[in-house]
Write a protein that holds these residues in place. Structure first.
Motif, mmCIF file in Angstrom:
data_model
loop_
_atom_site.group_PDB
_atom_site.id
_atom_site.type_symbol
_atom_site.label_atom_id
_atom_site.label_comp_id
_atom_site.label_asym_id
_atom_site.label_seq_id
_atom_site.Cartn_x
_atom_site.Cartn_y
_atom_site.Cartn_z
ATOM 1 N N ALA A 147 7.308 10.181 -2.576
ATOM 2 C CA ALA A 147 6.349 9.402 -2.873
ATOM 3 C C ALA A 147 6.628 7.977 -2.484
ATOM 4 O O ALA A 147 5.793 7.012 -2.178
ATOM 5 C CB ALA A 147 6.226 9.192 -4.403
ATOM 6 N N GLN A 148 7.767 7.557 -1.916
ATOM 7 C CA GLN A 148 8.117 6.310 -1.116
ATOM 8 C C GLN A 148 7.647 6.255 0.378
ATOM 9 O O GLN A 148 7.720 5.324 0.840
ATOM 10 C CB GLN A 148 9.622 6.160 -1.407
ATOM 11 N N THR A 149 7.172 7.444 0.866
ATOM 12 C CA THR A 149 6.861 7.669 2.155
ATOM 13 C C THR A 149 5.548 8.025 2.566
ATOM 14 O O THR A 149 4.801 7.636 3.368
ATOM 15 C CB THR A 149 7.990 8.449 3.011
ATOM 16 N N PRO A 195 6.638 6.438 13.217
ATOM 17 C CA PRO A 195 6.218 7.276 11.936
ATOM 18 C C PRO A 195 7.207 6.757 10.690
ATOM 19 O O PRO A 195 8.341 6.830 10.975
ATOM 20 C CB PRO A 195 6.497 8.660 12.472
ATOM 21 N N PRO A 196 6.644 6.851 9.553
ATOM 22 C CA PRO A 196 7.454 6.738 8.387
ATOM 23 C C PRO A 196 8.711 7.856 8.203
ATOM 24 O O PRO A 196 8.241 9.343 8.659
ATOM 25 C CB PRO A 196 6.285 6.760 7.010
ATOM 26 N N GLN A 197 9.604 7.590 7.564
ATOM 27 C CA GLN A 197 10.645 8.608 7.333
ATOM 28 C C GLN A 197 11.116 8.376 5.931
ATOM 29 O O GLN A 197 11.202 7.017 5.543
ATOM 30 C CB GLN A 197 11.714 8.457 8.340
ATOM 31 N N ILE A 198 11.744 9.358 5.452
ATOM 32 C CA ILE A 198 12.463 9.271 3.974
ATOM 33 C C ILE A 198 13.752 8.642 4.272
ATOM 34 O O ILE A 198 14.490 8.943 5.558
ATOM 35 C CB ILE A 198 12.618 10.411 3.257
ATOM 36 N N GLU A 199 14.424 7.719 3.682
ATOM 37 C CA GLU A 199 15.703 7.131 3.727
ATOM 38 C C GLU A 199 16.489 7.287 2.407
ATOM 39 O O GLU A 199 16.116 6.883 1.550
ATOM 40 C CB GLU A 199 15.635 5.536 4.237
ATOM 41 N N LEU A 200 17.500 8.028 2.977
ATOM 42 C CA LEU A 200 18.522 8.394 1.591
ATOM 43 C C LEU A 200 19.403 7.074 1.349
ATOM 44 O O LEU A 200 19.991 6.664 2.257
ATOM 45 C CB LEU A 200 19.341 9.652 1.893
ATOM 46 N N ILE A 248 3.090 16.794 -6.263
ATOM 47 C CA ILE A 248 4.360 16.551 -6.360
ATOM 48 C C ILE A 248 4.518 15.023 -5.890
ATOM 49 O O ILE A 248 5.574 14.570 -6.864
ATOM 50 C CB ILE A 248 5.061 17.240 -5.227
ATOM 51 N N LEU A 249 3.737 14.359 -5.240
ATOM 52 C CA LEU A 249 3.674 12.976 -5.081
ATOM 53 C C LEU A 249 3.415 12.349 -6.351
ATOM 54 O O LEU A 249 4.121 11.292 -6.505
ATOM 55 C CB LEU A 249 2.637 12.664 -4.018
ATOM 56 N N ALA A 250 2.535 12.746 -7.029
ATOM 57 C CA ALA A 250 2.058 12.028 -8.387
ATOM 58 C C ALA A 250 3.280 12.142 -9.338
ATOM 59 O O ALA A 250 3.565 11.211 -10.057
ATOM 60 C CB ALA A 250 1.017 12.604 -8.900
ATOM 61 N N GLU A 251 3.807 13.160 -9.344
ATOM 62 C CA GLU A 251 4.868 13.396 -10.435
ATOM 63 C C GLU A 251 6.263 12.432 -9.890
ATOM 64 O O GLU A 251 6.973 11.844 -10.648
ATOM 65 C CB GLU A 251 5.329 14.889 -10.269
ATOM 66 N N SER A 252 6.369 12.475 -8.469
ATOM 67 C CA SER A 252 7.330 11.677 -8.030
ATOM 68 C C SER A 252 7.287 10.150 -8.315
ATOM 69 O O SER A 252 8.213 9.393 -8.481
ATOM 70 C CB SER A 252 7.621 12.177 -6.635
ATOM 71 N N GLU A 253 6.203 9.719 -8.165
ATOM 72 C CA GLU A 253 5.781 8.372 -8.178
ATOM 73 C C GLU A 253 6.153 7.910 -9.716
ATOM 74 O O GLU A 253 6.410 6.844 -10.104
ATOM 75 C CB GLU A 253 4.200 8.147 -8.015
ATOM 76 N N ASN A 254 6.083 8.794 -10.654
ATOM 77 C CA ASN A 254 6.274 8.528 -12.070
ATOM 78 C C ASN A 254 7.732 9.000 -12.549
ATOM 79 O O ASN A 254 8.263 9.050 -13.746
ATOM 80 C CB ASN A 254 5.409 9.244 -13.097
ATOM 81 N N ASP A 255 8.610 9.195 -11.543
ATOM 82 C CA ASP A 255 9.939 9.869 -11.791
ATOM 83 C C ASP A 255 10.042 11.127 -12.523
ATOM 84 O O ASP A 255 10.884 11.143 -13.497
ATOM 85 C CB ASP A 255 10.636 8.931 -12.348
#
Length: 225
Positions: free
Chosen positions: A101-103, A218-223, A122-129
């Motif tokens: 959701a951050q990406t 391009p965007p990427q997830i960052e841990l 999944i994005l929607a659920e991730s946005e709300n943790d």
């Protein structure tokens, strides 16, 4: 419900939630929840949250549904889309999906396609943790086809040597597909732009340059380190 106490009201709603959980159509469920919220003078979003928690409790109590034998031979099908790979990783590595959701933007996905719709959930659920894996997704599935598909993904082994790299490659593909559509729409606007409006023309050309640059970023997830 008249003079019923809050406890009586909650117990009655739990019974209704159990009956409603058997409905496969998200649209019909939503209409029933709207009516229940109106009749019981309950906040609609609070009722939706309670209903979702009710379904999750039931799913935990029942355990995972067995994969129908007729579907088992499909578990070796290749993951052919970027969305399907992201779904697969999200089910096996919920910790990575928390970063989706951050990406990823919802507008990059096609909700008319199964993978796009499920990834959007999944994005929607991730946005709300709220994302915790299949237990979070199962109550939101609309039909047996979606359930079978998710359980097929669960039966596969996570074989990526570097799941983060695989996720970022898929995000890049989805982003570039969205960007291509945006560029095509922009070229159409430039073609039909009013030549007598130089400010508009200049703004459209600046947007063209911006989109071209984005392709190389391009965007990427960052841990977290």
């Amino acid at each position: 419900m008249g003079q019923a106490t809050p406890r009586d009201k909650a117990a009655t709603l739990e019974t209704l939630y159990t009956a409603l959980a058997g409905c496969d159509s998200a649209i019909v469920r939503g209409e029933y929840l709207d009516e229940l919220a109106h009749l019981t003078r309950t906040d609609r979003s609070a009722m939706e949250s309670d209903f979702r928690q009710h379904r999750q409790r039931d799913n935990r109590a029942q355990g995972p549904r067995p994969l129908p034998p007729a579907q088992e031979n499909k578990s070796n099908e290749k993951l052919t889309s970027a969305e399907s790979v992201l779904l697969f990783v999200a089910l096996h590595r919920p910790d990575l999906a928390q970063f989706y959701a951050q990406t990823i933007e919802h507008e990059w996905l096609d909700p008319s396609k199964r993978d796009g719709r499920l990834l959007g959930l999944i994005l929607a659920e991730s946005e709300n943790d709220h994302w915790e894996g299949v237990e979070t997704l199962e109550p939101l599935l609309e039909n047996e086809d979606e359930r079978n598909y998710i359980y097929q993904l669960l039966t596969r082994e996570l074989s990526f040597e570097d799941p983060v790299q695989a996720v970022n490659e898929c995000i890049r593909r989805i982003f570039e597909q969205h960007l291509k559509g945006a560029q095509q729409a922009l070229e159409e606007r430039i073609l039909n732009a009013n030549s007598g409006n130089p400010e508009q023309t200049r703004a459209l050309h600046h947007e063209r340059i911006r989109l071209r640059r984005l392709k190389h970023q391009p965007p990427q997830i960052e841990l977290p380190t």
